[in-house]
Design an enzyme around this catalytic site. Sequence first.
Site, mmCIF file in Angstrom:
data_model
loop_
_atom_site.group_PDB
_atom_site.id
_atom_site.type_symbol
_atom_site.label_atom_id
_atom_site.label_comp_id
_atom_site.label_asym_id
_atom_site.label_seq_id
_atom_site.Cartn_x
_atom_site.Cartn_y
_atom_site.Cartn_z
ATOM 1 N N GLU A 73 -80.629 -50.270 -7.056
ATOM 2 C CA GLU A 73 -80.171 -51.453 -7.809
ATOM 3 C C GLU A 73 -78.976 -52.098 -7.113
ATOM 4 O OE1 GLU A 73 -77.510 -51.359 -11.106
ATOM 5 O OE2 GLU A 73 -77.730 -49.202 -11.363
ATOM 6 N N ASP B 274 -75.128 -52.947 -29.892
ATOM 7 C CA ASP B 274 -75.095 -52.935 -28.431
ATOM 8 C C ASP B 274 -75.880 -51.740 -27.880
ATOM 9 O OD1 ASP B 274 -74.605 -53.257 -25.780
ATOM 10 O OD2 ASP B 274 -72.426 -53.406 -25.951
ATOM 11 N N VAL C 244 -80.362 -51.756 -14.049
ATOM 12 C CA VAL C 244 -81.456 -50.776 -14.078
ATOM 13 C C VAL C 244 -82.720 -51.432 -14.636
ATOM 14 C CG1 VAL C 244 -82.265 -48.649 -15.199
ATOM 15 C CG2 VAL C 244 -79.963 -48.755 -14.201
ATOM 16 N N LYS D 218 -72.785 -42.168 -18.852
ATOM 17 C CA LYS D 218 -71.346 -41.983 -19.065
ATOM 18 C C LYS D 218 -71.067 -41.807 -20.543
ATOM 19 C CE LYS D 218 -69.265 -44.444 -15.257
ATOM 20 N NZ LYS D 218 -70.146 -45.410 -14.627
ATOM 21 N N LYS E 273 -74.755 -60.623 -13.193
ATOM 22 C CA LYS E 273 -75.390 -59.360 -13.591
ATOM 23 C C LYS E 273 -76.712 -59.719 -14.277
ATOM 24 C CE LYS E 273 -74.684 -55.727 -17.026
ATOM 25 N NZ LYS E 273 -73.760 -55.260 -18.077
ATOM 26 N N SER F 241 -78.297 -50.944 -24.535
ATOM 27 C CA SER F 241 -78.675 -51.506 -23.240
ATOM 28 C C SER F 241 -80.170 -51.796 -23.162
ATOM 29 C CB SER F 241 -78.299 -50.533 -22.125
ATOM 30 O OG SER F 241 -78.770 -51.036 -20.880
ATOM 31 N N ALA F 242 -80.502 -52.923 -22.540
ATOM 32 C CA ALA F 242 -81.903 -53.279 -22.285
ATOM 33 C C ALA F 242 -82.568 -52.263 -21.344
ATOM 34 C CB ALA F 242 -81.989 -54.680 -21.700
ATOM 35 N N ASP F 243 -81.767 -51.438 -20.666
ATOM 36 C CA ASP F 243 -82.339 -50.392 -19.798
ATOM 37 C C ASP F 243 -83.271 -49.474 -20.594
ATOM 38 O OD1 ASP F 243 -80.640 -51.417 -17.874
ATOM 39 O OD2 ASP F 243 -79.322 -49.662 -17.795
#
Length: 302
Positions: A25, A138, A106, A159, A86, A140-142
Amino acid sequence: MQSFLLFSPEVASARAAGKPVVALESTIISHGMPYPQNVQTAREVEQIIRDAGAVPATIAIIGGQICVGLNDAQLELLGASPDALKVSRRDLPYVLATGKLGATTVAATMICAQLAGIEVFVTGGIGGVHRGAETSFDISADLQELSHTSVAVVCAGVKSILDIGLTLEYLETHGVPVLSVGQPGFPAFFTRESGFKADFQLDTPEEQAAFIRTKWQLGLAGGVVVSNPVPAESAMPGEEIDAIIKQALGEAEAQGVKGKAVTPFLLARIKELTEGRSLATNIALVKHNALVGARLAVALNA
Ligand code: PSU
Ligand code: MN
């Protein structure tokens, strides 16, 4: 969407020769690490993959095209341009249509890798469910991407800026298997243990490849998380990083940081607060992931 793909000469000839290819990435370059260590690390990671018998394909959006494999000048451009956007799933059409410079997350890298026929993707850490997601929403779209895009993602876990337990729950709900390498525990990026277990420990590239092949042969589309802990000698002390993460989270909240800015804000603050020591850990774990990912790509190709 195929017409948007532009392969570098190295990746094009790897594809023609049926060689294993590993996607990388670019958000980690533009938003995850400072210049010039980001560009230097990107080059070294690519070389680790070559030395292990695979071909690296760093992915970014440049000049209205999805570039699969970057040359030195393109890596430098991404690493040194503060205005690189991003790009996650949502942002891909905007960046491609406007011709802007985009670094893929990602999620976006998985989309581009699948389009390019690449099965293995190496990164540092994936996005996840943020702490407090029950009020902020919130997530992540990952994670959504992992549920339906068929790419194996080698990472060092997530993390603890995130809610690791909820991230694993979300992946379970969406049928995304989480493998671990060399230990039963799911790693927490800077540290080897998160306190949570991965679903399945598979230590060798052959075992990992057999699992991934079987999933896809069954018609079970979607990604696989291959979590690989940071090497022990490069891990950070757990209490120290926990305290720093708590401080960074407090500052993000106090400053009203929202949306796609949250993760880059936290990454940058952690780096400042550890005076660069987190960066050394970050670099070490990405390199280790590159080795594991290259070996997996070779095994999948066999
Ligand atoms: N987590 C890290 N390092 C990173 C990222 C996440 O430890 O560099 C980057 C990746 O590109 C990931 C993205 O896909 O942040 C997730 O951003 P968000 O939380 O906004 O979905
Ligand atoms: Mn987010």
